[in-house]
Scaffold this motif. Structure first.
Motif, PDB file in Angstrom:
ATOM      1  N   SER A   1      20.627 116.993 -29.143  1.00  0.00           N
ATOM      2  CA  SER A   1      21.407 115.815 -29.515  1.00  0.00           C
ATOM      3  C   SER A   1      20.586 114.908 -30.422  1.00  0.00           C
ATOM      4  N   PHE A   2      19.276 114.783 -30.127  1.00  0.00           N
ATOM      5  CA  PHE A   2      18.456 113.934 -30.996  1.00  0.00           C
ATOM      6  C   PHE A   2      18.343 114.540 -32.390  1.00  0.00           C
ATOM      7  N   LEU A   3      18.136 115.859 -32.436  1.00  0.00           N
ATOM      8  CA  LEU A   3      18.044 116.517 -33.744  1.00  0.00           C
ATOM      9  C   LEU A   3      19.314 116.313 -34.548  1.00  0.00           C
ATOM     10  N   ALA A   4      20.464 116.413 -33.864  1.00  0.00           N
ATOM     11  CA  ALA A   4      21.742 116.281 -34.582  1.00  0.00           C
ATOM     12  C   ALA A   4      21.897 114.898 -35.186  1.00  0.00           C
ATOM     13  N   THR A   5      21.586 113.858 -34.381  1.00  0.00           N
ATOM     14  CA  THR A   5      21.779 112.505 -34.922  1.00  0.00           C
ATOM     15  C   THR A   5      20.757 112.216 -36.016  1.00  0.00           C
ATOM     16  N   ALA A   6      19.492 112.616 -35.779  1.00  0.00           N
ATOM     17  CA  ALA A   6      18.477 112.359 -36.800  1.00  0.00           C
ATOM     18  C   ALA A   6      18.805 113.139 -38.071  1.00  0.00           C
TER      19      ALA A   6
ATOM     20  N   VAL B   1      29.703 114.573 -40.167  1.00  0.00           N
ATOM     21  CA  VAL B   1      30.714 114.711 -39.114  1.00  0.00           C
ATOM     22  C   VAL B   1      30.531 116.034 -38.390  1.00  0.00           C
ATOM     23  N   LEU B   2      30.294 117.066 -39.164  1.00  0.00           N
ATOM     24  CA  LEU B   2      30.276 118.417 -38.603  1.00  0.00           C
ATOM     25  C   LEU B   2      29.080 118.634 -37.670  1.00  0.00           C
ATOM     26  N   ILE B   3      27.900 118.130 -38.062  1.00  0.00           N
ATOM     27  CA  ILE B   3      26.711 118.375 -37.235  1.00  0.00           C
ATOM     28  C   ILE B   3      26.873 117.798 -35.828  1.00  0.00           C
ATOM     29  N   PRO B   4      27.210 116.500 -35.682  1.00  0.00           N
ATOM     30  CA  PRO B   4      27.402 115.993 -34.318  1.00  0.00           C
ATOM     31  C   PRO B   4      28.508 116.725 -33.564  1.00  0.00           C
TER      32      PRO B   4
ATOM     33  N   ARG C   1      24.294 115.147 -16.451  1.00  0.00           N
ATOM     34  CA  ARG C   1      25.059 116.300 -16.003  1.00  0.00           C
ATOM     35  C   ARG C   1      26.534 116.146 -16.376  1.00  0.00           C
ATOM     36  N   MET C   2      26.975 114.896 -16.538  1.00  0.00           N
ATOM     37  CA  MET C   2      28.381 114.661 -16.879  1.00  0.00           C
ATOM     38  C   MET C   2      28.595 114.520 -18.388  1.00  0.00           C
ATOM     39  N   TYR C   3      27.815 115.219 -19.157  1.00  0.00           N
ATOM     40  CA  TYR C   3      28.035 115.338 -20.613  1.00  0.00           C
ATOM     41  C   TYR C   3      27.920 114.025 -21.375  1.00  0.00           C
ATOM     42  N   VAL C   4      26.970 113.177 -20.998  1.00  0.00           N
ATOM     43  CA  VAL C   4      26.904 111.901 -21.713  1.00  0.00           C
ATOM     44  C   VAL C   4      26.494 112.103 -23.174  1.00  0.00           C
ATOM     45  N   TYR C   5      25.568 113.057 -23.418  1.00  0.00           N
ATOM     46  CA  TYR C   5      25.125 113.247 -24.809  1.00  0.00           C
ATOM     47  C   TYR C   5      26.217 113.838 -25.697  1.00  0.00           C
ATOM     48  N   PRO C   6      26.932 114.881 -25.231  1.00  0.00           N
ATOM     49  CA  PRO C   6      28.043 115.352 -26.060  1.00  0.00           C
ATOM     50  C   PRO C   6      29.041 114.253 -26.403  1.00  0.00           C
ATOM     51  N   PHE C   7      29.353 113.384 -25.418  1.00  0.00           N
ATOM     52  CA  PHE C   7      30.316 112.316 -25.714  1.00  0.00           C
ATOM     53  C   PHE C   7      29.767 111.367 -26.770  1.00  0.00           C
ATOM     54  N   MET C   8      28.452 111.071 -26.678  1.00  0.00           N
ATOM     55  CA  MET C   8      27.863 110.192 -27.681  1.00  0.00           C
ATOM     56  C   MET C   8      27.966 110.840 -29.067  1.00  0.00           C
ATOM     57  N   LEU C   9      27.756 112.155 -29.116  1.00  0.00           N
ATOM     58  CA  LEU C   9      27.840 112.846 -30.408  1.00  0.00           C
ATOM     59  C   LEU C   9      29.274 112.856 -30.926  1.00  0.00           C
TER      60      LEU C   9
END
Lengths: 112, 498
Positions: free
Chosen positions: B33-38, B9-12, B106-114
């Motif tokens: 973001s890829f490193l965090a999910t992997a 939970v904490l990493i993402p 630019r609209m933070y899609v990766y942070p939202f996915m995390l």
């Protein structure tokens, strides 16, 4: 006291359902906000009301309020703020995009 | 007690917060973001192995011993799902990198996915029912944002319906929690199980369990799936894949957890209602999948069918059926993501979404066509792909429970899944090619790679069923015998004292 709060919850849920069943965006959002307050009061009543004693208990305190419902409500209020704010902005955006303030008009515009 | 349990939970969560400060650095957004999910997936595997040797893991936040504090509990079921969720998310991120476009990045899609992944993992791991509500909300708020990202009209309108329904469900969840607290005086899931066992689950507790059933069914799309096809077909493929792979699975997890751990004392009421709902879901999903002509809608209805199929196992309620359900959940995460990505790719390559308007894609894009075919075979349950083992075990479990109506419906629905996807395959991939070789859009290798990876994943789950078996068996054994879960959470002295 619990009975009174329960009745209040009932009235609030009634108002909320009435608002939720309307078509207008703003009314629906207000409905969800009122419903959330009803549920918060219900949590408080479920924890048991103790007529104004502090929730903190000393080692040998005999009467005290349950602190847990208050912690739960605090969390739930924050979440309800966030969701209500999000919904209000979303309704505003839909209004700006389509010029409609209710779901029926928006759907009609899609069908055309 | 191990602190590693909080890392999925904490990493993402932390990565997402850090990434909001680096809005314009796309390289950083993508790599972190890829490193965090992997990384979360890796930690999931590590914890899964650790459970096999050390038993169920527990983390008491702030050192507050249960039942007083909030805690995370990691058993095999939770961690299998955590690992699968993180793996599938990292593969979907790879697809997002090459397709989602600069505006979204630019609209933070990766942070939202995390954030979404953090909420999902938190829901899987938590051992406290109010904490489950909070994790649900973390996940849902991220999904609201992802759904409207891009701001097309159809997205906004679908989002309004989706959000209103989910807000209502959330308040019902809170209502159920309030009643449960009033009835049992605790919110710790293990202690709830103890108290409900002690009181023997009377009518009041059964009624409360039905409110929970209503809430989780709304989240899982069990019977109450009317919001699902619209909202899953509105956003871009990468986000739809994330929804299809993760969101309903959290509802399914909560249903299985609550109705095996806490409310398993009057199966003649709760389990038969779940059985009826699952049956109706299978029928409704099949009808939906056959009646729609939009590729995305057909795939979204396939999500509904899978939900019904998995929860048939919960209705049967024996160990073999639950093993089947767990295999099927893992399989479904991988294959639904694959199907959404393949469908999204078809739409973005041709610019059309109706099955009648596309044809002959196999000539232009043979690799995509055969990958779609693999996803179809896997979903239908053809060995050696991953759907097979889950279906066999579920079938065995249903025969053991002697619920032959559910058995028939579950397997007939597989035929409908096959037919609905075959319709896409025959209409869109076979026949005359509509795109000439000159005007053919280039399909980049790195766009196809994630779909290939998911294909390998479903093959690996299918062939490597032996490797997975100990974990799945352990998970099902814990679900069938909640005492091991309770013992892991509540110490002996605490049990005696209460």
């Amino acid at each position: 006291m619990e009975t009174l709060i329960t009745l209040l919850v009932g009235v609030l849920v009634m108002v909320a359902v009435y608002l939720l069943l309307s078509r207008n965006f703003v009314r629906i959002i207000l409905g969800t906000a009122i419903l959330s307050h009803a549920i918060h009061l219900l949590i408080l009543a479920m924890g048991g009301l103790k007529k104004g004693d502090a929730p903190l208990l000393t080692e040998e305190g005999s009467t005290y309020s349950d602190a847990l419902p208050q912690a739960l409500i605090l969390t739930a209020i924050v979440i309800s703020f966030a969701v209500t704010a999000f919904l209000l902005v979303l309704a505003y955006r839909i209004y700006r995009e389509t010029g409609a303030d209710n779901l029926d008009d928006v759907r009609r515009e899609f069908d055309d | 007690m191990t602190n590693v349990l909080v890392l999925p939970v904490l990493i993402p969560l932390l990565t997402a917060i850090v990434l909001t400060f680096f809005r314009n650095s796309f390289i950083m957004q993508r790599s972190l973001s890829f490193l965090a999910t992997a990384g979360s997936a890796g930690i999931g595997v590590y914890l899964l192995l650790k459970i096999q040797s050390e038993g169920i893991l527990r983390l008491d936040f702030g050192g507050w011993k249960p039942p007083y504090g909030i805690l995370f509990v990691g058993d095999s079921f939770a961690l299998l799902l955590v690992t699968a969720a993180a793996t599938v998310t990292s593969i979907i991120l790879l697809y997002a990198f090459s397709t989602i476009g600069e505006a979204f990045e630019r609209m933070y899609v990766y942070p939202f996915m995390l954030f979404l992944l953090a909420g999902v993992n938190g829901s899987f791991l938590t051992g406290d029912i109010f904490n489950l509500f909070v994790c649900f909300e973390v996940m849902l708020l991220a999904s609201y944002a992802l759904l409207i990202l891009g701001g097309r009209k159809v997205q906004l309108v679908e989002a309004f319906t989706y959000i209103t329904i989910n807000v209502l469900a959330s308040w019902f969840f809170l209502l159920a929690i309030a009643y449960l607290y009033g009835a049992t005086g605790t919110l710790n899931m293990a202690q709830l199980a103890v108290r409900v066992t002690e009181s023997g689950q009377g009518p009041v507790l059964t009624l409360i369990s039905l409110i929970f059933l209503l809430v989780f069914s709304l989240k899982a799309g069990l019977l109450l799936y009317f919001w699902l096809p619209g909202s899953y077909s509105a956003p871009p493929a990468a986000i739809a894949a994330l929804f299809g792979a993760l969101l309903t699975k959290v509802g399914i997890y909560a249903l299985i957890r609550m109705f095996t751990l806490v409310f398993h004392h009057s199966p003649e009421i709760t389990q038969s209602i779940i059985g009826i709902m699952a049956a109706l879901t299978l029928i409704g999903g099949s009808i939906g999948a056959l009646s729609s002509r939009d590729i995305r809608q057909i795939i979204a209805y396939n999500v509904v069918i899978a939900v019904g199929f998995i929860l048939v196992g919960l209705a049967a309620g024996n160990e073999v059926a639950l093993q089947g359900s767990i295999y099927y959940v893992l399989h479904d995460m991988a294959v639904k993501a694959m199907l959404f990505l393949a469908g999204g790719l078809m739409i973005s390559l041709t610019g059309k979404a109706k099955i009648g308007e596309i044809s002959g894609l196999l000539r232009n894009y043979p690799a995509l066509g055969w990958l779609f075919f693999v996803a179809m075979l896997s979903l239908t349950g053809i060995p050696p792909f991953s759907g097979f083992i889950g279906k066999v075990l579920l079938g065995e479990g249903l025969i053991e429970a002697e619920t032959f109506v559910l058995l028939t419906l579950a397997f007939v629905s597989s035929l409908f899944v096959l037919y609905s996807l075959l319709r896409i395959f025959l209409n869109c991939f076979m026949g005359e090619a509509i795109i000439g070789s000159e005007e053919q859009a280039v399909l980049k290798k790195r766009t196809l790679l994630p779909i290939v990876l998911l294909g390998i994943l479903t093959l690996a789950i299918g062939i490597g069923a032996d490797v997975l078996a100990p974990f799945v068996n352990d998970a099902a054994a814990t679900l069938i015998d909640p005492q091991s879960y309770i013992n892991a959470v509540l110490d002996k002295e605490a049990l005696l004292k209460n």
